[in-house]
Scaffold this active site. Sequence first.
Site, PDB file in Angstrom:
ATOM      1  CB  CYS A   2     -47.177 -30.216  -2.662  1.00  0.00           C
ATOM      2  SG  CYS A   2     -47.429 -31.226  -4.113  1.00  0.00           S
ATOM      3  NE  ARG A  27     -48.952 -25.522   0.651  1.00  0.00           N
ATOM      4  CZ  ARG A  27     -48.587 -24.277   0.393  1.00  0.00           C
ATOM      5  NH1 ARG A  27     -49.125 -23.291   1.062  1.00  0.00           N
ATOM      6  NH2 ARG A  27     -47.697 -24.024  -0.535  1.00  0.00           N
ATOM      7  CD1 TRP A  75     -53.948 -30.397  -6.384  1.00  0.00           C
ATOM      8  CD2 TRP A  75     -52.312 -29.907  -7.809  1.00  0.00           C
ATOM      9  NE1 TRP A  75     -54.527 -29.950  -7.538  1.00  0.00           N
ATOM     10  CE2 TRP A  75     -53.545 -29.644  -8.437  1.00  0.00           C
ATOM     11  CE3 TRP A  75     -51.136 -29.673  -8.531  1.00  0.00           C
ATOM     12  CZ2 TRP A  75     -53.646 -29.146  -9.734  1.00  0.00           C
ATOM     13  CZ3 TRP A  75     -51.228 -29.178  -9.820  1.00  0.00           C
ATOM     14  CH2 TRP A  75     -52.477 -28.919 -10.400  1.00  0.00           C
ATOM     15  CG  ASN A  99     -44.792 -26.793  -2.522  1.00  0.00           C
ATOM     16  OD1 ASN A  99     -45.403 -27.015  -3.562  1.00  0.00           O
ATOM     17  ND2 ASN A  99     -44.900 -25.659  -1.862  1.00  0.00           N
ATOM     18  N   GLY A 100     -43.271 -28.138  -5.369  1.00  0.00           N
ATOM     19  CA  GLY A 100     -42.772 -27.391  -6.532  1.00  0.00           C
ATOM     20  C   GLY A 100     -42.594 -28.312  -7.722  1.00  0.00           C
ATOM     21  CD  GLU A 478     -65.160 -15.278  -7.386  1.00  0.00           C
ATOM     22  OE1 GLU A 478     -64.366 -15.434  -8.328  1.00  0.00           O
ATOM     23  OE2 GLU A 478     -65.028 -15.872  -6.298  1.00  0.00           O
ATOM     24  CE  LYS A 482     -65.550 -19.092  -5.541  1.00  0.00           C
ATOM     25  NZ  LYS A 482     -64.346 -18.482  -5.166  1.00  0.00           N
ATOM     26  CD  GLU A 485     -63.645 -22.510  -6.876  1.00  0.00           C
ATOM     27  OE1 GLU A 485     -62.490 -22.925  -6.858  1.00  0.00           O
ATOM     28  OE2 GLU A 485     -63.957 -21.339  -6.579  1.00  0.00           O
ATOM     29  CG  HIS A 501     -73.384 -11.600 -30.664  1.00  0.00           C
ATOM     30  ND1 HIS A 501     -73.725 -11.044 -31.869  1.00  0.00           N
ATOM     31  CD2 HIS A 501     -73.732 -10.710 -29.713  1.00  0.00           C
ATOM     32  CE1 HIS A 501     -74.241  -9.834 -31.656  1.00  0.00           C
ATOM     33  NE2 HIS A 501     -74.263  -9.613 -30.353  1.00  0.00           N
ATOM     34  CE  LYS A 600     -57.490 -20.697   0.213  1.00  0.00           C
ATOM     35  NZ  LYS A 600     -58.723 -20.206  -0.385  1.00  0.00           N
TER      36      LYS A 600
HETATM   37  C1  F6R Z   1     -61.148 -19.902  -6.632  1.00  0.00           C
HETATM   38  C2  F6R Z   1     -59.819 -19.663  -6.109  1.00  0.00           C
HETATM   39  C3  F6R Z   1     -58.714 -19.487  -7.078  1.00  0.00           C
HETATM   40  C4  F6R Z   1     -57.701 -18.442  -6.558  1.00  0.00           C
HETATM   41  C5  F6R Z   1     -56.494 -18.399  -7.488  1.00  0.00           C
HETATM   42  C6  F6R Z   1     -55.497 -17.335  -7.055  1.00  0.00           C
HETATM   43  O1  F6R Z   1     -62.081 -20.011  -5.598  1.00  0.00           O
HETATM   44  O2  F6R Z   1     -59.613 -19.638  -4.923  1.00  0.00           O
HETATM   45  O3  F6R Z   1     -59.176 -19.164  -8.344  1.00  0.00           O
HETATM   46  O4  F6R Z   1     -58.329 -17.202  -6.490  1.00  0.00           O
HETATM   47  O5  F6R Z   1     -55.873 -19.643  -7.512  1.00  0.00           O
HETATM   48  O6  F6R Z   1     -55.028 -17.605  -5.780  1.00  0.00           O
HETATM   49  P1  F6R Z   1     -54.302 -16.507  -4.937  1.00  0.00           P
HETATM   50  O7  F6R Z   1     -55.285 -15.430  -4.629  1.00  0.00           O
HETATM   51  O8  F6R Z   1     -53.826 -17.210  -3.723  1.00  0.00           O
HETATM   52  O9  F6R Z   1     -53.179 -15.980  -5.775  1.00  0.00           O
END
Ligand code: F6R
Length: 605
Positions: A2, A27, A75, A99-100, A478, A482, A485, A501, A600
Amino acid sequence: MCGIIGYTGINEAVKKVTKGLEILEYRGYDSVGICACSNGKLEIAKAKGRVSELKRILSGEPRENVLCAIGHTRWATHGAPSYVNAHPHRVGRTCLVHNGIIENYKEIKSRLEGEGVNFVSDTDTEVGCGLINYYYEKTKDPYNAILSASAEMKGSYALAIMLEDEENTIYAIRQGSPLIIAKGKDGFYLASDLTALIPFTKEYYSLNEGELVRLSKNEAIIYQGGEPEWKITDMSFEASKKGGYDHFMLKEMYEQPKAIKGSLTSRIVNGLPDFSSDGLDKSFFEKIKEIHIVACGSAMHAGLVAACLIEKSALVPTSVYIASEYRYNPPITREGTLVIVVSQSGETADSLASLRHAKERGLTTLGIVNAVETTIAREADFRAYTYAGPEIAVATTKGYATQVSLLGLFAICLAYNKGEIDEKNAKALTECLFFEAPAVMENVLIRRAQLKEIAKQIYERDDIFYIGRGIDYAMSQEASLKLKEISYIHSQAYAAGELKHGTISLIEDGTPVIAIATQEALFDKMDSNIKEVRARGAKTILICHEKMQNTEGCADIVFKLPKSSYLGNIFSSLMTVQLIAYETALLRECDIDKPKNLAKSVTVE
Ligand code: F6R
């Protein structure tokens, strides 16, 4: 998670707030809304969907004379994305954006309903609004009303509040969620993060926990006293634009070589790693006996790579924890445990809670953070910024790359200060990181067309597996995140030896298995693991070190990384898997910068 924004000043409040909302959209982007003060009345406009939808609704109505507005991009947590659940919420003469999460909203709601207050949405936010309005109606004192409500609300919140009785005024308070106020030539602003304010002004102040502020055209008054200590950011508006790229994610991938150099350069002195500008001197490193790296998602994956590097070079036991687990299942610690919290946004709720938890336990904490002046950066005992610049795409790329490079430099520094490597070795490793990492990334970028061909082979599949060993397994995690997502293809990462396994039963004719093999000593083992899945019909794609021999017969497709050391391999394989994810999502016509259901900055637990 948010985004909220507000402006009060001399002109065009609606235009400014909607512009800020566009920047904050990363966000959260399931619904959006605005409340404007117009001729002494509070007017709300909202929409399910994105800011473009709100702009469509607002178009055609003359709003140039509006001088004060607050906005929100959502969000969803409590209540589905819908018009009625979208913010701003209004109860009586009070209107707000939030937000929260207000955790105890149910009990507050039933109490207020008992007093005759009527709620229309499923949200916790409307209840918070109702509570402030309840106290406001009793006291007619905004400060008193907000502080009384705040004392009752449990959870996290950043609120921007407008009252019908106070024209062109915004009250704002934060508890656990970020909130920045800013001073422009044309009035005062607030937002969940600084990037949304950069088009308007560079002078800002981050509210402290519990601080309540009143913004009007001419002043920002902190209720608890004192003038805001205004700071000037060096962030540029250009940095938060797409700059000709099709997506922010692509732009940010291209920025990685420069971002890595930018993160390392001030921490290399006479060819050796030096963190003294971050307050980390020789004695700091000497005292470290054990390390916990705590983070979420990709930042946690950066920790996995770092743990391999730290244990390899500095011989310091290092464990990596998912932040949402660390806090509730805290591991045993001992004197000399350093807790490193890694976070691009600096606001991730679980990471922040883990940091606070570690501090309560008397442990030394270090924040590796990108967004300056954020809560994790401010609350950690020590902080080292990654200087990646604003990261707008929801899926992190340069944020992750700079976390890995900075933690890599930290590992070398630790090894050197602990006497595990000599000066010559420390200089050689530092040189590799600084010169090789950016150079091999550039090399992979040039070969993007080859990775597009790989994407063509996988984009129509439902399931994909990444396999690797050791540091390549960390990278596989990772890579897999990537891919899934942004492309929505189900993908899983496995330690290469573990697949047989159980999971190998999922391999069918044509299931893509992407193997990362950058370690010479493990080539033969990886070769066997690829053969195992190939024999069961998998389409195999090998991303490997240029030294790996006879690869033609080993996998269906082979992508050889540029020649480099083990440190360089991390970054070339990273760029490779990021581009595979990007090209795959592109072929599937996904919304790459704003994948569904994501946000984000995850500021709720
Ligand atoms: C994936 C991604 C998330 C963040 C995670 C932590 O591409 O961006 O998995 O890495 O939400 O976010 P931060 O680094 O902001 O604490």
